[in-house]
Design a protein around this motif. Structure first.
Motif: not given
Ligand SMILES: Cc1cc2nc3c(=O)[nH]c(=O)nc-3n(C[C@H](O)[C@H](O)[C@H](O)COP(=O)(O)O)c2cc1C
Length: 232
Positions: A73-76, A125-130, A133-135, A155-159, A176-180, A204-206
């Protein structure tokens, strides 16, 4: 029910079709790949081997069956009622690859240099938190995969894995992706740690500084987060 070999044969045929100039004439490669993926999923033809993927979206249903419902649910989830996700997918249908004929495309060089480092591809590969949780292997698995392909990992701040371990598994420091955090002292602490790990770039992600409204996730966040595969 389809056997694995008939499924592979059908996918090989679809792969051939999506590379065909006739498909380009009918609306293009990306439109064809998207539609064949939707058709394949609709009849329960879900990939069991990454090599069978025709299109990155082929991984979606395979992941849906593996990831626990609360994490899925979080992922989608997008923002509000997911309008941007729908708009993005619709938008990509209008981006087409223009086939160029009578060019020698047997050797294609996709290498890209960014700030002194050469990557094998501009795709990263984009930053995705945690990610754990998925693998179970989370960010370390992504580090090994990107290392094997010679591509960038952000790498996400929420790694869910320490930045030092991720850099080691990747073979060189990742971005490193930063959520300040709202406290400057806490921000400095993170930046110093990331610097010490050797990360050459901070992204820096805002978008999340004031939180966001994710209705899909809010509606489903009480669903189990472990051990409940999706029923087939
Ligand atoms: C499950 C999930 C977690 C994410 N976590 C972060 C994060 O922690 N930091 C961040 O900057 N972007 C995060 N994103 C955004 C992605 O880095 C990316 O910018 C976004 O998913 C758009 O790319 P896509 O169209 O390929 O999904 C997350 C996206 C998803 C789906």
């Amino acid at each position: 029910m389809m056997t694995n070999s008939s499924l592979r044969d059908r996918r090989a045929f679809l792969k051939f079709l999506t590379g065909s100039p006739y498909i380009a004439a009918l609306g293009g490669v990306s439109a064809a790949a998207f539609d064949t993926q939707q058709a394949a999923t609709a009849i329960g033809d879900v990939i069991t081997d990454p090599k069978d993927a025709l299109d990155v979206m082929d991984f979606e249903e395979a992941a849906h069956r593996k990831v626990a419902p609360g994490h899925w649910a979080y992922m989608v989830s997008g923002t509000d009622e997911d309008g941007t996700i729908r708009a993005n997918r619709e938008g990509f249908k209008h981006v087409q690859l223009r086939p160029r004929r009578l060019f020698d495309a047997t050797k294609v060089d996709t290498r890209t240099e960014l700030w002194g480092t050469t990557y094998n591809s501009p795709i990263f590969t984009c930053p995705t938190g945690g990610e754990k949780s998925f693998h179970a292997e989370g960010e370390l698995a992504v580090a090994r995969a990107t290392k094997a392909r010679g591509t960038l990992q952000v790498l996400s701040t929420a790694t869910s894995t320490g930045v030092e371990d991720v850099c080691q598994a990747h073979g060189q420091p990742v971005w490193y992706q930063l959520y300040a955090p709202s406290s400057w002292a806490a921000t400095e602490k993170i930046v110093h740690r990331v610097e010490a790990a050797g990360c050459p770039v901070i992204a820096l992600t805002v978008d999340n500084t004031t939180g966001r409204n994710s209705e899909t996730y809010a509606a489903q966040r009480s669903r189990p987060v472990r051990g409940v595969p999706r029923p087939r």
